[in-house]
Design an enzyme around this catalytic site. Structure first.
Site, PDB file in Angstrom:
ATOM      1  N   CYS A   1      58.220  55.880  20.010  1.00  0.00           N
ATOM      2  CA  CYS A   1      56.767  55.839  20.252  1.00  0.00           C
ATOM      3  C   CYS A   1      56.440  56.439  21.618  1.00  0.00           C
ATOM      4  O   CYS A   1      55.419  57.112  21.783  1.00  0.00           O
ATOM      5  CB  CYS A   1      56.253  54.405  20.184  1.00  0.00           C
TER       6      CYS A   1
ATOM      7  N   CYS B   1      59.253  50.318  21.401  1.00  0.00           N
ATOM      8  CA  CYS B   1      59.662  51.432  20.533  1.00  0.00           C
ATOM      9  C   CYS B   1      59.863  52.705  21.359  1.00  0.00           C
ATOM     10  O   CYS B   1      58.891  53.294  21.859  1.00  0.00           O
ATOM     11  CB  CYS B   1      58.590  51.644  19.462  1.00  0.00           C
TER      12      CYS B   1
END
Length: 327
Positions: free
Chosen positions: A84, A81
């Site tokens: 993230c 991700c």
């Protein structure tokens, strides 16, 4: 992202999360103790870690219990991700800067699918808070540091005003040293390589492989508590994977005599934290069916008991209800 008003009206039901974590923690307690060299969590007087990696087995101790003393901020993330990777460093830096006013718990969604589903996470990064055992969503997606800081300030204020929880001052250098020491602690060698392979498959999302591996363990060790729990979790996750919740519930409402439809809703209820609803539905299904249908519903109920844990009061109550309708 707009700062969230810290009302507990949007709190997430953690009852199923807590029960599953307790059961898994009991099953893995001996192994975890060998790995950390501790007999019951963090040693008295040991430096508090400001940033911790949490899994399903440690959720009860590291998040729920800790949240009675300090707000715990949960960062749901994954290695793949990209947003993230923008948000996580901000949260980690602020955890050090706030020096004990909150603790950051990082949960890898790929390795902890049960927590991911039970929190109702729709996408990552997703940030939740747990205060005094109650969870509430904070925000989803990457956000600039000033807005993250504003949300954290609101959280800390709400924790103090509503629950009297203020944390305690922590030296960031000592906290980082504690984190590094924990990360470098050698893992305990698995007593059963097949069981270790099953855990790895479950953590990696290979539900079919995990199910087969757990069954292999139970073929040799029918009383293995850890394998029973792992198998129940893997089978539950496999059943709900990709399910259209709205369609499943509609089917069950339209066909109350369809055992498969009732079982599907019970699975969704359990994953969503509605433990009593899941148990009650299956007990009622057992009561109004007979023969093979009754046995199917009964077996599914026993499987869900394994997920929640035999000592949970809701399991004990449901076992009593099941006995009354059977006998």
């Amino acid at each position: 992202m707009q700062p969230r008003n810290m009302s507990m009206s949007g709190a997430v039901d953690l009852s199923a999360v807590k029960a599953a974590a307790e059961a898994k923690q009991k099953a893995e307690q001996a192994r975890a103790q060998r790995a950390t060299g501790q007999a019951g969590g963090q040693q008295a007087g040991a430096p508090v870690q400001l940033v911790i990696d949490v899994d399903e087995a440690g959720f009860e101790q590291e998040v729920l219990q800790r949240s009675t003393e300090v707000p715990v901020v949960i960062d749901f993330w994954a290695d793949w991700c990209q947003p993230c990777k923008q948000l996580s460093p901000i949260l980690e830096r602020l955890a050090e800067e706030y020096a004990g006013k909150f603790v950051l718990a990082k949960i890898d969604v790929d390795s902890n699918q049960m927590l991911f589903q039970q929190f109702g996470v729709q996408g990552i990064p997703a940030v939740f808070a747990v205060i005094a055992g109650q969870a509430l969503p904070l925000f989803q997606g990457a956000a600039p540091e000033p807005q993250v800081r504003q949300v954290l300030d609101q959280l800390i204020q709400a924790a103090e005003q509503r629950f009297g929880i203020v944390g305690r001052p922590v030296d960031p250098q000592e906290a980082e040293a504690a984190r590094q020491a924990a990360a470098q602690a050698p893992p305990a060698p698995p007593a059963n390589p097949t069981l270790a392979a099953a855990h790895a498959a479950l953590d990696g999302g290979d539900l079919g492989g995990a199910i087969q591996a757990y069954r292999n363990v139970l073929a040799d060790e029918p009383a293995n508590v850890e394998a029973k729990l792992g198998l129940a979790q893997a089978e539950l996750l496999q059943r709900v994977q990709g399910a259209d919740a709205e369609r499943v519930r509609k089917d069950a409402a339209e066909r109350p005599g369809d055992v498969a439809a009732q079982l599907a809703v019970a699975d969704l209820d359990l994953v969503g934290g509605h433990v009593e609803d899941a148990f009650g539905r299956l007990v009622a299904t057992v009561q109004r069916t007979a023969g093979e249908d009754r046995d199917t519903a009964r077996v599914r109920l026993l499987e869900l008991f394994e997920v929640v844990g035999p000592d949970d009061p809701r399991v004990i109550a449901a076992r009593g209800a099941l006995a009354r309708v059977l006998f």
